[in-house]
Enzyme design. Structure first.
Site, PDB file in Angstrom:
ATOM      1  CB  SER A 136      -0.881   0.019   1.253  1.00 56.02           C
ATOM      2  OG  SER A 136      -1.534   1.255   1.416  1.00 56.02           O
ATOM      3  CE1 TYR A 149      -4.136  -1.932   5.539  1.00 57.73           C
ATOM      4  CE2 TYR A 149      -3.459   0.254   4.822  1.00 57.73           C
ATOM      5  CZ  TYR A 149      -3.844  -1.045   4.527  1.00 57.73           C
ATOM      6  OH  TYR A 149      -3.938  -1.443   3.213  1.00 57.73           O
ATOM      7  CE  LYS A 153      -1.282  -3.537   3.822  1.00 56.05           C
ATOM      8  NZ  LYS A 153      -1.308  -4.792   3.038  1.00 56.05           N
TER       9      LYS A 153
END
Length: 279
Positions: A136, A149, A153
Site C-alpha cells: 500500500s 495499518y 505495511k
C-alpha cells in the site's frame, strides 16, 4: 509438460479474486486461499478447473506451509505467490483495542512474512519464481487515521526489500520479490468506510479500480521490479512526504479534507442509487 502453480491469499473476493483470475488466464494452476472457506470455494468454482480452493489463516505459519504443499500436489512447481490478504481498521491507535492492533500487524505483516518464507523454501527447491506482496502507499509514508495499518505495511515493505537483498547476497538470482503499493482501491475493504472520517486518507486520491492493480501485478510479473506504486504520481507524493516528514505532516489536513469530500460525494451517489432502485 510442466504444470506451473501459483498461490493467492485473500482471494475469496475483491482484488485477490481478480489476481487469481489473472494467474489462471496466464496458465497457472492457482490455489485460491481465504480465511472464509466458502468464499474461496465460490471463487474457485467461478475461475474453473485450474483453480483450487483452500481455507487459510495467513497468521498460522504451519497452515501456510501446508497450503504450499497442497498447491504442489496439483502443480509441478510454485512459480508465483501473491500475498494479498489484508485487514484495515481505521482510527487513532489509542482508540483501538490491543486485539485489533494485533490483528492488523499479524495479518498484514506476519502473514506476508509467512507467505514469503514458505514460497522461498519451495522456489529454492524448484526452479525459482516470483513473490508479489500487495502492500500500500501506507507502507511508504504517514497515514493519519490508519497508524497501525501503516505500521503493518511499513513492516511488510521493509521485510520484502530486506529479504530480496538477502536472496541476492546468498547468490539467489532466480527468485524475485515485488511490492505493489496502490492508493485506495474500491474493494470490500473500503465499501463500509464512506462514513468513517478516520479513513479519509484512503479516499484522498483517485480511487483505483481493482483492474488497475491487477494490471500492475501483471506488469511486475513480466518485468520484475522491487517496488511499483499505483498510480506513479501518488507514489512520488508519498515518497516526498516520507523524505520530508515536516512537509508531509503539514499537508495532512489538506489531504484529509480532500478525502472527506470524496467520501461525502460517494455516499451521496450511493444513496441516490438506493433511492432509484427502490423507486
Amino acid at each position: 509438460m510442466n504444470r506451473s502453480g501459483a498461490v493467492v491469499t485473500g482471494a475469496g473476493r475483491g482484488l485477490g479474486r481478480q489476481i487469481a483470475a489473472l494467474l489462471v488466464e496466464r496458465g497457472h494452476t492457482v490455489l485460491v486461499t481465504d480465511l472464509d472457506e466458502a468464499a474461496a470455494r465460490a471463487a474457485a468454482e467461478e475461475l474453473g478447473p485450474n483453480a483450487v480452493p483452500r481455507a487459510l489463516d495467513v497468521r498460522d505459519a504451519a497452515a501456510v506451509d501446508s497450503a504450499c504443499e497442497a498447491l504442489l500436489s496439483h502443480a509441478d512447481s510454485l512459480d508465483v505467490w501473491v500475498n494479498n490478504a489484508g485487514v484495515l481498521v481505521s482510527g487513532p491507535a489509542w482508540t483501538q483495542t490491543p486485539d485489533t492492533r494485533r490483528l492488523m500487524l499479524e495479518v498484514n505483516a506476519l502473514g506476508t512474512i509467512n507467505g514469503t518464507v514458505s514460497a522461498i523454501d519451495a522456489m529454492r527447491a524448484g526452479s525459482g519464481g516470483h513473490i508479489v506482496n500487495i502492500v500500500s502507499l501506507a507502507g511508504i509514508t504517514a497515514v493519519p487515521g490508519e497508524a497501525v495499518y501503516a505500521a503493518s505495511k511499513h513492516a511488510a515493505i521493509g521485510f520484502s526489500l530486506s529479504t530480496l537483498a538477502d536472496l541476492r547476497l546468498a547468490g539467489v538470482e532466480d527468485i524475485d520479490i515485488s511490492c505493489i503499493c496502490p492508493d485506495g482501491i474500491w474493494t470490500p475493504m473500503l465499501y463500509d468506510k464512506l462514513e468513517d472520517p478516520a479513513a479519509a486518507l484512503s479516499f484522498s486520491g483517485k480511487l483505483l479500480q481493482p483492474e488497475e492493480v491487477v494490471a500492475a501485478v501483471g506488469t511486475v510479473l513480466d518485468r520484475p521490479r522491487p517496488v511499483k506504486t499505483v498510480p506513479g504520481w501518488r507514489g512520488i507524493q508519498a515518497r516526498l512526504a516520507d523524505a520530508i516528514p515536516r512537509l508531509g505532516l503539514s499537508a495532512a489536513p489538506v489531504v484529509v479534507a480532500q478525502g472527506r469530500r470524496t467520501q461525502r460525494r460517494l455516499l451521496a451517489e450511493a444513496r441516490r442509487d438506493q433511492d432509484v432502485s427502490r423507486g
